[in-house]
Design a protein around this motif. Structure first.
Motif, short mmCIF file in Angstrom:
data_model
loop_
_atom_site.label_atom_id
_atom_site.label_comp_id
_atom_site.label_asym_id
_atom_site.label_seq_id
_atom_site.Cartn_x
_atom_site.Cartn_y
_atom_site.Cartn_z
N LEU A 25 71.80 5.89 26.21
CA LEU A 25 70.81 7.13 26.23
C LEU A 25 68.66 6.24 26.58
O LEU A 25 68.81 5.22 26.15
CB LEU A 25 69.85 8.23 25.43
CG LEU A 25 71.20 9.04 25.59
CD1 LEU A 25 70.56 10.62 24.41
CD2 LEU A 25 71.23 9.10 27.20
N ASN A 31 65.82 12.67 27.26
CA ASN A 31 66.76 12.33 28.07
C ASN A 31 67.80 13.91 28.58
O ASN A 31 68.37 14.58 27.91
CB ASN A 31 68.07 11.45 27.70
CG ASN A 31 67.27 10.16 27.41
OD1 ASN A 31 68.14 9.22 28.07
ND2 ASN A 31 66.68 10.34 26.52
N LEU A 33 70.68 15.84 29.31
CA LEU A 33 72.38 16.36 29.61
C LEU A 33 72.52 17.22 30.01
O LEU A 33 72.46 18.40 29.43
CB LEU A 33 72.44 16.00 27.82
CG LEU A 33 74.60 16.33 27.07
CD1 LEU A 33 75.00 14.85 28.30
CD2 LEU A 33 75.10 16.37 26.28
N THR A 186 62.52 10.14 20.53
CA THR A 186 63.49 9.95 22.37
C THR A 186 64.80 11.29 22.16
O THR A 186 65.23 11.61 20.71
CB THR A 186 64.47 9.02 21.96
OG1 THR A 186 64.09 7.90 21.52
CG2 THR A 186 66.06 8.43 23.09
N ILE A 188 67.42 14.33 23.28
CA ILE A 188 68.26 14.99 24.43
C ILE A 188 68.22 16.35 24.37
O ILE A 188 68.14 17.06 23.48
CB ILE A 188 69.71 14.21 23.33
CG1 ILE A 188 70.02 12.28 22.92
CG2 ILE A 188 71.17 14.35 24.06
CD1 ILE A 188 71.29 12.48 21.88
N SER A 214 75.18 9.17 35.37
CA SER A 214 74.41 9.18 34.93
C SER A 214 73.29 7.77 35.71
O SER A 214 73.65 7.45 36.52
CB SER A 214 75.11 8.12 33.31
OG SER A 214 75.40 6.76 33.87
#
Length: 245
Positions: A25, A31, A33, A186, A188, A214
């Motif tokens: 990541l 990020n 998913l 960061t 997710i 990805s």
């Protein structure tokens, strides 16, 4: 903080939820998913948050294995699960204070952090209201405030916008992106709602427990010669299904 998922597989009895999933990541940003229901997103979040133990493979935070250093991992993580775990009969502030105590923070240490998160989440005026009085978007903000009290470097949000109306979804998404910019978090962000993803977002796509792609969202669209991310994901998922047939 760097996050690397390396050859992770996981089964529930005979059902294989994840199959040799590997990706890295990007730090300090959102990020995405992605995947339909049953793709393995929530299983991966449960492994990252140590709700489940790793069966195969590893997850590295700044190069440290969460298998060998679980306490280090948990100190770095804040989690907002799909199903709310707030106490509806406590006030906003009481929910945060209780969570701070669970993390071993004294009242003196917790007080300024609670104040700061209430301000950051624009909840100061609602702090003495019971959570059951709040709408879905504000409840999610309480959960984010709670997840950030111990000052993690990674924030996991598992389908955090499910059940919210369009305006509330957009506001929550924008708010989380602002937190990334302000705190270099960061994030997710797991979702099956592709309109929540921006062209420059790093994306990890899962289908039936397998990694299908990805990369940056716009680049994945270009590679698939698709009109948009929805079409790109449909093509990638179809290719993955053919490969496993």
């Amino acid at each position: 903080m760097s996050i690397q998922v390396a050859d992770v597989s996981f089964t529930y009895g005979a059902h294989r939820a994840l199959e040799q999933v590997s990706f890295t990541l990007r730090t300090g940003c959102l990020n995405a998913l992605l995947g339909p229901n049953g793709a393995g997103k929530s299983t991966l979040v449960a492994l990252l948050s140590r709700l489940y133990r790793l069966q195969q493979g590893d997850i590295l935070l700044d190069g440290q294995s969460i298998r060998r250093h679980p306490r280090h991992a948990l100190r770095q993580l804040g989690v907002v699960f799909q199903q709310s775990t707030l106490d509806l009969d406590l006030t906003v502030r009481q929910n945060l204070a209780y969570h701070a105590a669970l993390h071993g923070l004294s009242r003196r240490a917790a007080a300024p952090r609670i104040e700061a998160e209430l301000a950051r989440q624009h909840l100061l005026e609602r702090q003495h209201e019971k959570v059951r009085q709040l709408n879905g978007g504000h409840r999610r903000r309480v959960e984010i405030a709670r997840a950030l009290l111990h000052q993690p470097r990674i924030l996991l949000l598992d389908e955090a916008s499910v059940g919210l109306d369009t305006a509330s979804r957009a506001a929550l998404n924008q708010h989380v992106r602002a937190l990334c910019a302000e705190q270099q978090l960061t994030v997710i962000w797991t979702t099956h709602l592709l309109d929540e993803i921006h062209d420059t977002d790093p994306v990890v796509m899962l289908s039936r427990g397998r990694l299908v792609a990805s990369g940056e969202a716009a680049e994945l669209v270009r590679q698939q010669q698709a009109a948009d991310l929805t079409q790109a994901f449909a093509r990638l998922s179809a290719n993955a299904l053919e490969a496993t047939a």
